[in-house]
Design a protein around this motif. Structure first.
Motif, short mmCIF file in Angstrom:
data_model
loop_
_atom_site.label_atom_id
_atom_site.label_comp_id
_atom_site.label_asym_id
_atom_site.label_seq_id
_atom_site.Cartn_x
_atom_site.Cartn_y
_atom_site.Cartn_z
N LEU A 79 -4.10 -6.23 -11.55
CA LEU A 79 -3.64 -7.13 -12.61
C LEU A 79 -2.15 -7.03 -12.85
N ARG A 80 -1.56 -5.82 -12.60
CA ARG A 80 -0.15 -5.67 -12.97
C ARG A 80 0.74 -5.81 -11.76
N LYS A 81 1.84 -6.49 -11.96
CA LYS A 81 2.75 -6.72 -10.82
C LYS A 81 3.19 -5.40 -10.21
N SER A 117 7.23 0.35 -4.45
CA SER A 117 7.68 0.60 -5.81
C SER A 117 7.34 2.03 -6.21
N ASP A 118 7.95 2.50 -7.31
CA ASP A 118 7.83 3.92 -7.63
C ASP A 118 6.41 4.29 -8.01
N ASP A 156 10.25 -13.65 -7.37
CA ASP A 156 9.49 -14.87 -7.54
C ASP A 156 9.37 -15.56 -6.21
N ILE A 157 9.44 -14.80 -5.13
CA ILE A 157 9.40 -15.44 -3.82
C ILE A 157 7.97 -15.74 -3.47
N GLY A 166 -1.01 -8.26 -8.96
CA GLY A 166 -0.40 -7.06 -8.40
C GLY A 166 0.10 -7.19 -6.98
N ILE A 167 -0.30 -8.27 -6.31
CA ILE A 167 0.16 -8.38 -4.91
C ILE A 167 1.61 -8.77 -4.85
N TRP A 168 2.18 -9.23 -5.96
CA TRP A 168 3.59 -9.63 -5.97
C TRP A 168 4.44 -8.47 -6.43
N PRO A 169 5.61 -8.30 -5.83
CA PRO A 169 6.48 -7.23 -6.31
C PRO A 169 6.93 -7.50 -7.75
#
Length: 1969
Positions: A550-552, A621-622, A517-518, A510-513
């Motif tokens: 767990l979720r992006k 994010s929303d 993929d940066i 979840g820490i990644w947007p």
């Protein structure tokens, strides 16, 4: 799971270790509270040494690099780096922002300084020009800006002892600035011989114009004024970085590590060498020093802060330390104690105590450190190095255990295992080595699965597994300690990890947007107990996530402070703190962790204030757990309001298309029709996407908006009035709290907000320039002085305005999401709320910015979408309505509670005296008590509740309510369906206004004999409207489908309607019930028409390109018309019902025969002759003229012809309704055009009797009714229309003088090039041959002869030290106008020439000069207001509008004492061509020569620009304020006259309307004057004068002059008007006329100048006198009674003045010029004595030695000799075809030498009499001759030529002399040569393109003056053989000084101008004996 919401815990910044010493200086000060302020990374720090406490200012979004302390020492200004850097002024006590300054600098803000009283702030940018900018920081307003220097500026300071002066210094320069008006003008410091030109690093200003500055070499340079007067050498041994002034003196600090204290006169007091103290070290460098009382603060390069107490100066106290330069990567926390360890590229490892906030140990290593780890027992500390080694130290005393180097590349990560037995070491060469701790770190294993460098490691809790991350983002597992890779996923599943610092893995997905993929997250650390995860990334942001996530794209909280990348982040051992370290800012941040807590503690962590939008957002994010948006709101957020073509773009588009089509428009175009229309009533209200836009005025009228119209509706009379100032959709409306003023905001590329008065419908102010695309919300403040607005650009910009002044006060980015509403706090005008999609924000103003905080929801709710908001009874209380139907109640920024109010969104709220009213989508109006406790009453909007007398019909029950307002005992309600209703408090409802609902409206039909019309729309309704005074909807019927067309039958009984599904129906026109329907087509039915007469047939056209013809009686289809290639757009029948005319989408015009539908071809000539029953076609010859110039971007959608076939009305895509004369043949017919609809007009129809025009707006859904005003009727009222766009093609008239003025191009001095076409190498660049005759210094030879024969031998020779301008003969009349004025009751006159303003005394002829302009003056005006007596404004030529010294500027000055009062640098590139003061004298109007001919209005005393706008596409000659006004002015120019109004900051203009006077055409207008009752007079190129009432031409005074009327003057005291023109003198006529106030009678005056034509350029009237300036450079005074002329000033008419000679013994001189005259001037009497007209341009002139003869050389090669006494010709001769350049008598009067451009010098013997035979000539001259000089004995002649060579010839043989020694022995009679070694020094470095043109050596032989192409006169010593000799410069001339001479006795110097045709007489000031 829970990753959908951010964690409920929080971080609070507790401490920052470090100080920014690198690349910054002077950034450390004591505040008034004895705290210390400095900055580190992006945080301002206020440190209290007493309490050992830090406060933080966190308003910046990037690295802070500059800091200044306010003189009262509480406020601090800090500047940052970044693409759009800003300056914050904040309070060091509360650390709250006071003001934000932005939108000026780029790259960064390098220096800041407050002035003495702290009102102004100066800043320097890091951009390429190092812009210097002065701010009024409280108002957030920029006062002035200028390019600072080409190289870096290091320090800037205000002079605290002189107002408006500043000093800046930097790389190799120091500059002294003065601020006047809005102009910052620099003077460079002169280093001279006193010191070396070098980089100055810091400065301080002292009394008596002294400035002390610290230089790079360690010296202190002392300046007086701009000159270096002394240096204090060796003050430091290296660069002085900081200088601080205090009451006792100055403190300096340098790179040598020393602090020096100096007293007030800069005598040394003491020196403190920090390197020698206990804490010191070699290489210590001081970057900042602050001296207060007995304390000194020192900041060093290596991030330490010392405090020194003066009497114990060898014991400095170290109060702050941090890592030094180099990246900081290593971070470890102690396993059992509150300690953190950091290691950096500065090779130090440091241990910090988190409890004491102090450094407790430090150790320097051999190599840069990249990672660190502490073993579980806390005994060993391992450090990984950049060179591939690692070292283990003992923590307690930092002694080494082992040092191992197994790798070549940097060690980036190492970790001890949880049981303490192993150390894993990860290296950049992709391997991990495992070492045994107990075996003295023996290598036990190696993990080699990775392909990229190792970034992170984690051990399992049982120490059996290791997981790694590498640079490719791969996550691998290894068995320990051997290092075998584990590939089986099952084996890993159950492993529990001891720590989690890896960035990849399921638990941290979840820490990644979501979609990226940066890999920009550098570090994470998990807190298992608190279930949170902290991350650090490249953007300086610390984030908190829930763990596991767990979720992006999980939700987070974020914290800003670090500037660039955060390299590492760790929890402390007990999870109390988070430690983060910054790579580039090498600072250590310590954050306190505040776990999930009860809400009552929430208050101390109120959401952090922020300017950057980023740190306030919970997350990007929303919010997925927010309910779905309501459909209506969804629809609304999708509207973009973007236009393909904005109205603002039309003028430019037109120009572009006009260029393309120059050829096509030769035919004379039809006049516009005589009729005009006036908007009468609009059916419609914009409710579908706007809210709260409906109000009562104080007199009970109702104000709202629809399309581009503001509507004021009177409900008693059922009438409407309209504000038509907008040109596109209005999106929002607010009403003033105290007056009946309304603010409306519109769509546009640069959308405007108009504030207008509902009573007069006049525009009060227009606000522009801050928003993009559109303005969606506005609100007035409670006092009505301010206005807030919100734009619809991507960042939803919020702007706060002072609307009356039109000033932007503050601006900020609002939010990424759409904002629906803005509300200003009624109690505190600096606060406001915005609400919109998923947010509500609370803002407060800070200078030029606004600071926002998000509403804090806490546990009470979610971030809902807010649709409306109001304030409550205190400034803290606010209420907002959500999209779910709740009302949220806020206190400060905290949500207190929510109340359920409506089903569906709450769209509108209104605050009452005792309560609130709300309206929602559920169609209910609810009244509430004052705390939203209970609902007092509800009203449902239902048909049943309609009052019995109500007009119109309610379409549906419970329509969505979009606006509510209360007043006059009623509730006013606006609905989404376009209805406006009035609800009585007792319940009944009255319908006032209605229109169509959402969906385009296309169908329109007018009734054949009643004033009604029918419309059908995509909203699936068919409606009948009454056009008579009752103005209501008579009937409505819902349809299954939307419709696009309708038509009444000829008897008016039936109504046919075409629907969008291809069907059509016929309905009873009264009841709207179905009669019959058909469905034969698939596509939209686009037009439907009954045949005329009995209406036997019905033609039905559809989008599938067929027309079906039906027989109405039998209801059968009888024919189909085929043959169209595209959809059908219009259908018309002929009068017999036999022929159909059809238009298609492919622009075809087709004809079909009825009833069978056979296609016919009819020649276009015949079409006109056919009698059509109706005409709605847009194609064909008859209406060719209706297509505009820009036909490619706009379509004409509809047209309709009146029944008398005279006027064709059209509607187009841009929302214009236009009227043309029919038939409109020929391209681009003339028209009248009206703006009211916003986008496309879909249909237009005349009513049956042509009394009204009905138009339909497609997207604005409005039905507008216009009344038709016949030709004679409209005289009473000016019409609102604008005439045709294309300016009249007729040319505006021709006159040579006008053309010359229009086409003149002004060069600025700095860019001027050589006036003579010379070639070759310039003298100072030529290689000199060594002369043979270099004599030994001691010699028996006779002494060298004098270079020059000196005439006053015997007297002591006194060198000339200065030249003072005494007289100027010249006046700029040839291309300037209105530039001669009376002053002091007619005693003096003021005018200008070249770059000087001249005050000339009429009686004595004495002159005084204003010489501050640095280039040619082009215009001049005098302030007529008694308060501003003798105040003059002059505007000059300039280069680009870059605000630098060469930019065009206007000077306002006092004519008597020549003091400059204000300088306005302006954006008129090229120059300022007209200036005018307003009636009160406070405003100044200027017009530019730039391509847009910008018109600007200034408040000149403050130097502020109020308003500016492009004036016209062609030259504007004059613009003048009306003498009684501060807001109205008129501009005239090439084919243009415009009438302007200043409204707030906006300039509104109307073109002059000509159509009212028969056959009037737009000519070029040259001058303007004014009369009472809004009369304006303009003088034209043809000699007529036009008389205008308002902006309408009411009559023409024909042939007021025979030629152009160049000048007009309005006398203020009696209103009489003077005109001046170009005329041949005749008995009755005259070039000057005096008229009565209405220009009906006049008296003519002749100017007795003897010219063939008199051309008057300027007129002015005093007491009984008229002052006239002419094209011939004369200024003449004419007596009104006796018409006597007195010439006051003479000058040459055309230049250059090449010939100049002074009389050998008297104070006379002669000049000869291009204008064919030779003039004799008397210096003592200050006048012209005589003039001779030669008939040809004269080039040179010379006196004989006795002064009895004059020789004149002509441009045509002829020369003439005159006798002075009789002016008779003694002889003349022409031996050459080309210009004579110089002519000389020999000193013995025997020979005459004539040099010409034929490369020749001819000799004539004068003793042979007047026959003038040539006796010989000089051979082999390589180029044209410039100057000649005879030797004293008349035997030699020196000649300077056009190839930079000087030659000497014998006289009279003409043989060249080549022997250098012989040349050196000659004594010359005169020296005027610009060439020769003796004058080498006169050539400057800057003469690449320009030359020195002339020179003259004084009669004493020791001074030399020169004139050059830059217009400078320079004074040198003679001889000056060294290159670039020292000299003094004198300015005044325009480019090109052509000749220069000393008068006899060296009393004066006379210089002649090239471009300025003026003669300057300078008085020589001799040095005293």
């Amino acid at each position: 799971m829970a990753a959908r919401s951010a964690p409920n815990c929080h971080l609070r910044l507790e401490w920052v270790y470090g100080y920014r010493g690198h690349q910054c200086r002077n950034n450390l000060y004591y505040t008034a509270a004895k705290e210390i302020v400095y900055f580190v990374a992006g945080v301002g720090v206020v440190y209290s040494p007493r309490e050992h406490r830090q406060k933080f200012y966190r308003g910046h979004s990037d690295d802070i690099i500059s800091l200044a302390l306010h003189p009262e020492r509480v406020l601090v200004a800090t500047g940052q780096v970044g693409k759009e850097p800003y300056i914050c002024i904040w309070d060091s006590y509360t650390v709250q922002t006071i003001s934000v300054l932005k939108d000026v600098h780029t790259h960064g803000i390098a220096c800041l300084a407050f002035d003495l009283d702290g009102q102004r702030l100066v800043s320097v940018g890091l951009d390429s020009k190092n812009a210097v900018c002065v701010w009024d920081w409280k108002r957030g307003k920029m006062l002035s800006m200028a390019p600072g220097h080409t190289d870096r500026i290091f320090d800037i300071s205000w002079d605290l002892y002189q107002p408006n002066k500043l000093v800046s210094c930097g790389v190799k320069h120091i500059k002294f600035w003065s601020l006047c008006g809005n102009a910052l003008t620099p003077k460079r410091g002169v280093f001279g011989k006193t010191g070396d030109l070098q980089t100055i690093l810091c400065l301080a200003c002292a009394r008596d114009e002294l400035t002390y500055s610290g230089a790079l070499n360690g010296d202190i340079y002392v300046w007086k004024g701009i000159n270096l007067i002394r240096t204090i050498q060796g003050a430091h041994t290296a660069g002085i970085f900081s200088m601080n002034a205090c009451e006792e003196g100055f403190a300096t600090g340098g790179r040598d590590g020393c602090i020096r204290l100096w007293d007030l006169t800069f005598k040394p007091i003491t020196v403190i060498d920090l390197r020698e103290t206990d804490q010191g070290y070699k290489g210590l460098s001081v970057r900042s020093v602050c001296w207060r009382g007995d304390h000194i603060l020192v900041g060093t390069q290596d991030s330490e802060i010392f405090e020194i107490v003066v009497h114990e100066r060898n014991k400095p106290f170290l109060i702050m330390q941090g890592h030094c330069e180099g990246e900081l990567w290593a971070l470890a926390v102690h396993p059992t104690k509150p300690l953190a360890v950091t290691g950096s590229d500065d090779r130090s490892v440091r241990i910090w105590s988190l409890v004491d906030h102090a450094l407790i140990a430090r150790c320097n290593m051999e190599e840069p450190i990249r990672c660190a780890a502490v073993n579980v027992d806390g005994i060993h500390l391992a450090l990984g190095m950049k060179d591939g080694s690692f070292t283990v130290l003992r923590v307690r005393d930092m002694t080494e255990v082992v040092h191992i180097k197994d790798r070549k590349e940097a060690i980036h990560e190492l970790k001890y295992s949880p049981d303490g037995t192993y150390l894993a070491v990860g290296c950049n060469d992709s391997s991990v080595d495992i070492y045994g701790v107990a075996q003295r770190y023996k290598k036990l294993g190696e993990c080699v699965g990775s392909l990229s460098f190792i970034t992170h490691l984690d051990w399992s809790s049982d120490s059996r597994y290791l997981q790694t991350n590498d640079g490719n983002g791969k996550r691998l597992f290894y068995r320990m300690p051997g290092g075998k890779e584990v590939t089986n996923k099952e084996e890993i599943k159950g492993v529990h990890w001891a720590s989690w610092t890896c960035v990849s893995g399921l638990e941290v997905n979840g820490i990644w947007p979501k979609y990226s993929d940066i890999n920009d997250i550098n570090s994470v650390d998990g807190n298992y107990i608190g279930q949170v995860l902290v991350t650090a990334d490249d953007y300086g942001i610390i984030k908190l996530f829930r763990y596991p996530c767990l979720r992006k794209g999980a939700k987070f909280k974020k914290y800003i402070g670090h500037s660039a990348h955060v390299t590492n982040v760790r929890w402390s051992h007990d999870y109390q703190w988070v430690i983060s370290i910054g790579g580039a800012d090498h600072s250590v941040f310590q954050w306190k962790f505040i776990p999930e807590r009860k809400l009552k503690d929430a208050l101390h962590i109120a959401p952090q204030e922020s300017l950057a939008d980023s740190n306030s957002d919970e997350s990007d994010s929303d919010l997925s757990d927010v309910p779905e948006l309501d459909s209506e709101i969804e629809q609304e957020t999708q509207l973009t309001y973007r236009r393909q073509v904005y109205k603002e773009d039309l003028p430019q588009l037109k120009e572009q298309y006009k260029e393309k089509q120059k050829s096509g428009t030769s035919k004379r175009r039809e006049r516009a029709p005589g009729n005009s229309i006036r908007l009468h009533f609009v059916h419609g209200y914009r409710g579908y996407d706007c809210r709260s836009n409906l109000f009562y005025t104080q007199i009970g009228e109702i104000v709202y908006h629809v399309a581009a119209v503001g509507v004021i509706y009177n409900r008693q009379q059922n009438t409407q009035r309209f504000y038509l100032g907008h040109d596109d959709d209005i999106l929002c409306l607010a009403i003033h709290p105290l007056k009946d003023y309304v603010a409306t905001g519109q769509v546009g590329r640069d959308p405007s907000i108009h504030i207008w008065d509902t009573e007069t419908i006049k525009s009060l102010s227009v606000l522009k320039g801050c928003h993009q695309y559109g303005v969606c919300a506005v609100d007035f403040s409670a006092d009505g002085k301010r206005l807030a607005s919100v734009g619809i650009d991507d960042s939803h910009t919020i702007v706060l305005w002072d609307w009356k002044k039109g000033e932007k006060l503050s601006i900020t980015r609002g939010s990424k999401d759409k904002i629906f509403v803005v509300k200003m706090n009624p109690y505190v005008p600096d606060k406001l709320i915005t609400a919109g999609i998923k947010h509500v924000k609370f803002w407060r103003r800070a200078g030029g910015g606004l600071i926002g905080r998000k509403g804090y929801v806490g546990t009470l709710g979610k971030n809902d979408t807010m649709m409306c908001a109001v304030y409550g009874w205190t400034e803290e209380m606010a209420f907002s309505g959500t999209s779910t139907g709740d009302v949220c109640i806020w206190r400060d920024v905290f949500l207190v509670k929510t109340v359920k109010a409506h089903d569906g969104p709450v769209f509108s709220m209104h605050a009452l005296e005792k309560g609130f009213v709300t309206g929602g989508k559920d169609g209910v109006v609810a009244l509430w008590d004052d705390s939203f406790e209970r609902c007092l009453k509800t009203y449902a909007i239902k048909r049943a509740a309609l009052a019995p007398g109500s007009k119109g019909l309610l379409l549906e029950d419970n329509p969505s309510i979009r606006a509510i307002s209360l007043g006059h005992g009623h509730i006013l309600v606006g609905t989404k369906n376009g209805e406006i209703l009035e609800v009585d408090k007792s319940g009944p409802i009255t319908l006032l206004v209605q229109g169509h609902m959402e969906g385009e409206v296309w169908g329109l039909a007018t009734h054949p004999y009643l004033p009604i019309c029918a419309t059908v729309s995509d909203d699936k309704t068919l409606r009948i409207w009454d056009l008579s005074p009752s103005h209501c909807m008579l009937a409505v019927r819902k349809l299954k489908k939307g419709g696009r067309c309708c038509c009444f039958s000829p008897d008016g009984k039936a109504l046919a309607v075409g629907l969008n599904d291809g069907s059509f129906l016929m309905a009873n026109a009264d009841t709207l019930e179905d009669l019959v329907s058909f469905h034969h087509r698939k596509d939209i039915i686009s037009d439907i028409r009954f045949s005329p007469g009995s209406g036997k047939y019905l033609a039905v056209a559809s989008h599938d390109s067929f027309i079906d013809i039906y027989n109405v009686m039998s209801s059968k289809r009888v024919g189909i018309c085929k043959g169209a290639t595209s959809y059908i757009t219009h259908v018309d029948w002929d009068i017999r019902g036999k022929l159909l005319q059809v238009n298609t989408g492919a622009k075809e015009q087709l004809f079909f025969e009825a009833p069978r539908g056979k296609k016919q071809t009819i020649p276009s000539m015949e079409v006109e002759k056919i009698c059509w029953a109706s005409w709605t076609s847009v194609l064909g010859l008859c209406c060719e003229g209706i297509w505009p110039v820009i036909g490619e971007v706009t379509d004409i959608t509809a047209s309709c012809l009146t029944s008398d076939k005279m006027v064709l009305a059209t509607g187009d895509d841009l929302g214009f309704v236009k009227l043309f004369r029919y038939p409109a043949k020929g391209k681009y017919g003339k028209f009248k055009r009206y703006v009211a609809h916003s986008t496309h007009v879909t249909n237009v129809r005349w009513t049956y009797d042509d009394s009204m025009l009905v138009t339909l707006g497609g997207a604005d859904m409005s039905l507008m009714v216009w009344t038709n005003e016949m030709e004679g009727y409209q005289e009473k009222r000016p019409c609102d229309s604008e005439e045709s766009d294309t300016d009249s093609e007729e040319d505006g008239g021709y006159d040579s003088d006008v053309t010359r003025e229009n086409e003149v191009s002004y060069t600025i001095r700095a860019l001027s090039t050589n006036i003579r076409p010379m070639f070759g190498v310039k003298p100072h660049l030529q290689q000199k041959e060594p002369s043979v005759d270099e004599r030994p210094p001691v010699s028996r030879a006779p002494p060298r002869p004098e270079k020059l024969q000196t005439n006053n031998v015997g007297k002591k020779k006194r060198p000339i030290e200065d030249l003072v301008l005494e007289l100027v003969f010249g006046y700029r009349g040839r291309d300037c106008r209105n530039n001669v004025h009376y002053l002091n009751d007619g005693d003096d006159i003021i005018y200008h020439t070249a770059s000087v303003g001249i005050l000339h005394n009429v009686a004595t002829g004495t002159q005084s000069f204003y010489q501050e302009h640095n280039d040619d003056i082009l215009c001049l005006t005098v302030n007529q207001h008694p308060k501003f007596i003798n105040i003059v404004a002059t505007g000059q030529v300039g280069d680009l509008a870059d605000m630098s010294a060469t930019a065009p500027s206007i000077h306002i000055w006092d004519a008597v004492n020549k003091q400059t009062l204000s300088i306005l640098r302006c954006y008129h590139s090229k120059g300022v061509c007209s200036v005018s003061f307003s009636a009160t004298g406070k405003l100044l109007l200027s017009v530019g020569l730039d391509p847009e001919h910008t018109v600007t209005i200034w408040r000149w005393q403050e130097g502020t620009k109020i308003a500016s706008r492009a004036g016209h596409n062609q030259r504007i000659f004059v613009a003048e304020f009306r003498p009684d006004s501060d807001s109205q002015f008129v501009s005239v120019g090439v084919k243009h006259v415009k009438f302007w109004t200043l409204a707030g900051r906006a300039l509104l203009s109307r073109k002059g309307l000509l159509s009212t006077v028969e056959d009037a055409r737009m000519q070029t207008m040259l001058a303007v004057a004014f009369g009472a009752n809004n009369l304006t007079f303009t003088g034209t190129i043809s000699g007529d004068v036009c008389v205008w009432k308002d902006h309408i031409l009411c009559r023409i005074v024909a042939r007021a002059h025979n030629g152009p009327v160049f000048a007009m003057y309005t006398t203020l005291r009696d209103g009489l008007i003077v005109t001046g023109g170009k005329e041949r003198p005749s008995k009755e006529g005259g070039a000057v006329k005096l008229w009565d106030q209405e220009l009906r009678r006049c008296r003519a005056f002749r100017l007795e100048t003897g010219q063939v034509t008199d051309c008057v350029r300027s007129v002015c009237r005093g007491k009984g006198k008229i002052l006239v300036g002419t094209r011939n450079a004369e200024i003449i005074e004419v007596g009104e009674k006796n018409a006597a002329c007195n010439i006051l000033v003479n000058g040459h008419v055309d230049g250059p003045i090449w010939g100049l000679v002074t009389h050998p013994s008297r104070d006379f001189f002669l000049s000869a010029a291009e204008d064919g005259t030779v003039r004799l001037w008397d210096i003592a009497d200050k006048k012209m004595l005589n003039k001779v007209n030669l008939g040809h341009a004269a080039r040179t002139v010379c006196y004989s030695p006795e002064g009895d003869m004059v020789a004149i050389g002509m441009k045509n090669g002829e020369f003439i000799i005159l006798l002075v006494s009789s002016l008779k010709i003694w002889g003349k001769k022409r031996d050459r075809r080309c210009a004579v350049h110089d002519i000389r008598f020999s000193p013995d009067s025997r020979f005459l030498a004539v040099g010409s451009s034929e490369n020749s010098v001819d000799f004539y013997d004068l003793t042979l009499g007047p026959t003038l035979t040539r006796i010989s000539y000089c051979r082999d001259i390589p180029s044209f001759v410039i100057q000649m000089d005879f030797s004293a004995d008349s035997r030699y002649l020196q000649v300077s030529t056009g190839c930079y060579k000087r030659h000497v010839y014998e006289v009279p043989s003409g043989k060249p002399v080549t022997d250098q020694a012989a040349m050196d022995r000659i004594t010359w009679a005169t020296w005027t040569s610009i060439l020769g070694d003796e004058v080498m020094g006169i050539w400057s470095r800057h003469t690449e393109k320009a030359n020195v043109n002339c020179a003259c050596v004084s009669h004493s032989g020791i001074s030399l003056v020169t004139g050059d192409d830059f217009g400078m006169v320079k004074l040198f010593d003679f001889p000056c053989p060294e290159k670039f000799a020292k000299h003094k410069r004198f300015f005044g001339h325009s480019p090109h000084v052509t000749n220069i001479r000393f008068t006899s006795g060296d009393r004066h110097v006379v210089s002649a101008g090239g471009d300025d045709c003026s003669l300057f007489v300078w008085k020589c000031v001799h040095m005293p004996h």
